[in-house]
Write an enzyme that holds these catalytic residues in place. Structure first.
Site, PDB file in Angstrom:
ATOM      1  N   ASP A  79       0.844  -1.195   0.000  1.00 15.77           N
ATOM      2  CA  ASP A  79       0.000   0.000   0.000  1.00 15.77           C
ATOM      3  C   ASP A  79       0.881   1.247   0.000  1.00 15.77           C
ATOM      4  OD1 ASP A  79      -2.210   1.621  -0.030  1.00 15.77           O
ATOM      5  OD2 ASP A  79      -2.755   1.311   2.056  1.00 15.77           O
ATOM      6  N   LYS A  80       0.219   2.353  -0.268  1.00 15.47           N
ATOM      7  CA  LYS A  80       0.867   3.661  -0.281  1.00 15.47           C
ATOM      8  C   LYS A  80       0.074   4.591   0.611  1.00 15.47           C
ATOM      9  CE  LYS A  80      -0.733   6.733  -2.337  1.00 15.47           C
ATOM     10  NZ  LYS A  80      -1.289   8.109  -2.484  1.00 15.47           N
ATOM     11  N   HIS A  81       0.776   5.482   1.301  1.00 14.95           N
ATOM     12  CA  HIS A  81       0.066   6.533   2.032  1.00 14.95           C
ATOM     13  C   HIS A  81       0.683   7.869   1.641  1.00 14.95           C
ATOM     14  CE1 HIS A  81      -2.007   8.701   5.195  1.00 14.95           C
ATOM     15  NE2 HIS A  81      -0.869   9.323   5.410  1.00 14.95           N
ATOM     16  N   SER A  82      -0.192   8.835   1.366  1.00 18.45           N
ATOM     17  CA  SER A  82       0.312  10.182   1.092  1.00 18.45           C
ATOM     18  C   SER A  82      -0.113  11.073   2.248  1.00 18.45           C
ATOM     19  CB  SER A  82      -0.297  10.684  -0.216  1.00 18.45           C
ATOM     20  OG  SER A  82      -0.239  12.094  -0.258  1.00 18.45           O
ATOM     21  N   THR A 119      -9.474  10.679  -0.855  1.00 17.39           N
ATOM     22  CA  THR A 119      -9.680   9.649  -1.877  1.00 17.39           C
ATOM     23  C   THR A 119     -11.124   9.134  -1.864  1.00 17.39           C
ATOM     24  OG1 THR A 119      -7.377   9.054  -1.742  1.00 17.39           O
ATOM     25  CG2 THR A 119      -8.831   7.379  -2.622  1.00 17.39           C
ATOM     26  N   ARG A 167      -6.559  15.253  20.030  1.00 16.33           N
ATOM     27  CA  ARG A 167      -5.459  16.095  19.530  1.00 16.33           C
ATOM     28  C   ARG A 167      -6.001  17.336  18.831  1.00 16.33           C
ATOM     29  NH1 ARG A 167      -2.432  12.298  15.823  1.00 16.33           N
ATOM     30  NH2 ARG A 167      -1.155  14.135  15.391  1.00 16.33           N
ATOM     31  N   SER A 182      -0.227   7.723  14.439  1.00 16.31           N
ATOM     32  CA  SER A 182      -1.571   7.853  13.880  1.00 16.31           C
ATOM     33  C   SER A 182      -1.611   7.320  12.445  1.00 16.31           C
ATOM     34  CB  SER A 182      -1.969   9.335  13.929  1.00 16.31           C
ATOM     35  OG  SER A 182      -3.126   9.571  13.194  1.00 16.31           O
ATOM     36  N   LYS A 186      -3.081   3.188  11.193  1.00 14.51           N
ATOM     37  CA  LYS A 186      -4.189   2.996  10.255  1.00 14.51           C
ATOM     38  C   LYS A 186      -3.762   2.187   9.032  1.00 14.51           C
ATOM     39  CE  LYS A 186      -5.178   7.373  10.187  1.00 14.51           C
ATOM     40  NZ  LYS A 186      -5.268   8.604  10.938  1.00 14.51           N
ATOM     41  N   LYS A 187      -2.471   2.146   8.766  1.00 19.67           N
ATOM     42  CA  LYS A 187      -1.990   1.380   7.613  1.00 19.67           C
ATOM     43  C   LYS A 187      -1.591  -0.036   8.031  1.00 19.67           C
ATOM     44  CE  LYS A 187      -2.891   3.889   4.431  1.00 19.67           C
ATOM     45  NZ  LYS A 187      -3.520   3.515   3.165  1.00 19.67           N
TER      46      LYS A 187
HETATM   47  N1  URA Z   1      -2.925  12.387   9.321  1.00 17.68           N
HETATM   48  C1  URA Z   1      -3.205  11.401  10.193  1.00 17.68           C
HETATM   49  O1  URA Z   1      -3.786  10.385   9.842  1.00 17.68           O
HETATM   50  N2  URA Z   1      -2.823  11.562  11.463  1.00 17.68           N
HETATM   51  C2  URA Z   1      -2.175  12.641  11.895  1.00 17.68           C
HETATM   52  O2  URA Z   1      -1.853  12.695  13.047  1.00 17.68           O
HETATM   53  C3  URA Z   1      -1.902  13.656  10.985  1.00 17.68           C
HETATM   54  C4  URA Z   1      -2.278  13.508   9.687  1.00 17.68           C
END
Ligand code: URA
Length: 399
Positions: A79-82, A119, A167, A182, A186-187
């Site tokens: 996977d990719k995260h931007s 997305t 936060r 964070s 999630k990934k």
């Molecule tokens: N995006 C996220 O998912 N978490 C953060 O803390 C900041 C940006």
């Protein structure tokens, strides 16, 4: 009574894995109070965390709910995260591209907030496309198509949802260890072997400067690898938008053009770079061979690949060049704000978005224009038009 785990955080004493896991468990089961949670986050924001502690936090947050598992399917799972930008539609192209090249892509994505597009919002401009598929459907999509792009479900990384909300309320978002945990939690729930990060810097990015983006990229790669997923990062500028379309439906259209071999160069180059597959990726895009995978992914999500996109019809106006010259700036931050005020983005997580409004950039940095030539086409529904036009005019600098 002294809560040692909170006093340690206050004093900047590195904490053991057990203490950090205990904190995360208490956040999820509600035994830690709102005030304690806020204080803990503020202490991290001020004192920082060691890389080892950040790994403990990331792992505890990842394991705070269910994790996806693809037993019985063959990988590799990638996977990719931007970190998000303006006009960033890379996920829409990269997921089917990787699937075409034999990878499995279990991609969980988010919605847009502020000037950064999401997305899921883009995909929902496709009639019927569901971003809330359940596990059996996700598994079949992975098996039959090779990829999916779905939303997070509430049982995945619940600790992040609670901590992120706190936060936001306590001004503790801009902390590298907290951002790292964070994003990665999630990934890492996706059951992937490999993660590529696109860490952006510039006026349209979460991190405004390259040194800040570098620090985040270093933290993400170090912690991701230590948590057991092969993680790499690419630093990319976000001083001007990516591609020429910014919005929801317009970005889906540009993604489809790219999948059919007609993508803008900056977008194609970035997708190819992030894919790690060099010429094989470029050839696959140029030939249009990935487009059928995209269509299959849409069908797996209940979407209709043939239907007109949602959000139309919209009105159009064109912003033209006030004088001739070379475009020196097309500021991503201002363009992102223009699209936001038109209604393509949202201020709060529960706000709706308009699928049809957006911008088409006719001119980008390095292009030469004659006076009166189109710079940008604004697709609008009246709302925010005057401000959007002003922002677009400010975004361009012609030398
Ligand atoms: N995006 C996220 O998912 N978490 C953060 O803390 C900041 C940006």
């Amino acid at each position: 009574m002294i809560d040692l785990w909170l006093a340690e955080r206050r004093d900047g004493t590195p904490q053991a894995e057990e203490a950090i896991r205990g904190f995360v468990a208490g956040v999820v089961d509600g035994s830690i109070t709102d005030a304690q949670r806020g204080a803990w986050l503020a202490f991290v924001m001020v004192n920082g965390m060691t890389a080892e502690e950040t790994v403990f936090l990331t792992t505890a947050m990842t394991e705070s709910g269910n994790c996806l598992s693809w037993d019985g399917l063959s990988g590799p799972f990638v996977d990719k995260h931007s970190t998000g930008g303006v006009g960033d539609k890379v996920s829409l192209i990269l997921a089917p591209l990787w699937a075409f090249l034999g990878k499995k892509v279990p991609m969980l994505s988010g919605r847009g907030l502020g000037i950064t597009g999401g997305t899921l919002d883009k995909l929902e401009s496709i009639p019927g496309y569901r971003t809330d598929l359940e596990l059996p459907q996700l598994r079949s999509a992975l098996e039959e198509v090779g990829c999916f792009i779905n939303g997070q479900t509430p049982d995945l990384a619940p600790a992040d949802r609670i901590l992120y909300a706190t936060r936001n309320e306590t001004q503790t978002v801009p902390s590298i260890p907290l951002i790292t945990a964070s994003i990665l939690s999630k990934k890492l729930v996706e059951g992937i072997d490999r993660l590529v990060l696109d860490v952006k810097f510039g006026s349209g990015a979460f991190m405004q400067t390259r040194p800040d983006a570098e620090a985040l990229a270093n933290s993400l790669t170090q912690v991701g690898n230590a948590a057991g997923v092969q993680t790499s990062a690419v630093l990319t500028p976000m001083s001007e938008p990516l591609g020429r379309a910014v919005g929801n439906a317009v970005e889906v259209e540009e993604s489809m053009a790219t999948l059919q071999g007609n993508g803008p160069k900056d977008l194609v180059d970035l997708v190819v770079e992030l894919s790690g597959e060099g010429n094989a990726a470029r050839d696959a895009l140029d030939s249009g061979s990935v487009f059928p995978v995209w269509q299959s992914m849409l069908r797996a999500h209940g979407g209709d690949p043939e239907a007109p996109l949602r959000g139309g019809p919209v009105k159009e106006i064109v912003v033209t060049a006030p004088h001739s010259g070379m475009i020196q700036q097309c500021d991503a931050g201002q363009i992102g704000r223009a699209v936001f005020v038109l209604g393509a983005g949202r201020r709060r997580a529960q706000d709706p978005v308009h699928f049809g409004v957006g911008l088409h950039l006719h001119a980008k940095v390095g292009d030469t224009v004659e006076e009166g030539q189109p710079l940008c086409r604004i697709l609008h529904a009246e709302k925010g038009l005057d401000e959007a036009r002003r922002l677009v005019e400010q975004a361009y600098r012609i030398g």
